[in-house]
Design a protein around this motif. Structure first.
Motif, PDB file in Angstrom:
ATOM      1  N   GLU A  83       0.830  -1.210   0.000  1.00  0.00           N
ATOM      2  CA  GLU A  83       0.000   0.000   0.000  1.00  0.00           C
ATOM      3  C   GLU A  83       0.862   1.256   0.000  1.00  0.00           C
ATOM      4  N   MET A  90      -5.442  -6.356  -1.797  1.00  0.00           N
ATOM      5  CA  MET A  90      -6.461  -6.972  -0.955  1.00  0.00           C
ATOM      6  C   MET A  90      -5.908  -8.278  -0.399  1.00  0.00           C
ATOM      7  N   ARG A 181     -10.052  -5.247   4.214  1.00  0.00           N
ATOM      8  CA  ARG A 181      -9.234  -5.553   3.039  1.00  0.00           C
ATOM      9  C   ARG A 181      -9.424  -6.989   2.552  1.00  0.00           C
TER      10      ARG A 181
END
Length: 234
Positions: A83, A90, A181
């Protein structure tokens, strides 16, 4: 601390095997540019050609009150690093990181007596994969080469923080962020354990187990593979 001692190999059978077969201090990280026998869960072969980041590290069993959620926690730590690089990854229960429906990372946790060996494979700079693999790399997504050592050190920094918090506070601290997530949450899925079971992926519990709403009621899975019903994402 993970990474106080590090062994970087050009090639090996698997980084997992090195830590399991030889004696190293806890926290040791073994890294390889290539693995001849890289593997994931259930003994599946992990595509381990040049360009990927493949490493394993050694933990002490007694340092953790709970081991069952460890694959999810480590996967979450790697996800945070990805990220940071501007991607939107995910988590695929219980141990994978995906971007846009394709795998970019897998985690393998194996217990060997009093030690836990954690393996991580990140698709970093590969330019292609065999057509039968639902995989991609950060390079293929962004057309930008990642410096492998820098990426590793940044990942270890996050994993050290995450694992210290996991030791202190347990899985419940991470559960809300992980739920946000999770792939397929709230959707009809197939869980492959001893036999395929269809149901709604309702939640994960305080141990990281998958809760599946079926016609027979709520079922709990500690391990297995989950796939969106009718898809080929594994």
């Amino acid at each position: 601390m993970i990474g106080d001692f590090m062994l970087w190999l050009e090639e090996t059978g698997s980084t997992q095997s090195v830590l399991k077969e030889f004696s190293f201090p806890y926290g040791t990280v073994v890294v390889a540019n290539r693995q001849r026998e890289g593997r994931g869960r259930f003994g599946r072969k992990w595509h381990s050609e040049e360009g990927g980041l493949y490493f394993s590290f050694l933990l002490r069993v007694e340092d953790f009150k709970e081991l069952l959620p460890l694959p999810l926690v480590v996967s979450y730590g790697v996800l945070l690093q990805i990220e940071r690089k501007g991607f939107k990854p995910m988590l695929k229960w219980v141990n994978d990181v995906y971007i846009s429906g394709k795998k970019v990372c897998g985690v393998l946790v194996e217990r060997s007596k009093e030690k836990v060996v954690v393996g991580v494979g990140i698709n970093l700079n590969q330019k292609e994969f065999p057509s039968d693999l639902m995989a991609t790399s950060l390079y293929m997504l962004k057309n930008e080469v990642s410096e492998k050592k820098e990426f590793l050190l940044e990942t270890l920094e996050i994993l050290n923080r995450v694992l210290e918090e996991f030791k202190t506070f347990g899985f419940e601290k991470f559960r809300p962020a992980i739920r946000q997530r999770l792939m397929f949450l709230g959707e009809e899925v197939v869980v492959y354990s001893q036999e395929p079971v269809v149901g709604i992926f309702e939640d994960i519990d305080q141990e990281g187990s998958l809760l599946l709403r079926t016609a027979q009621g709520l079922l709990k899975f500690n391990a297995g593979e989950v796939s969106l019903r009718g898809s080929n994402i594994f």
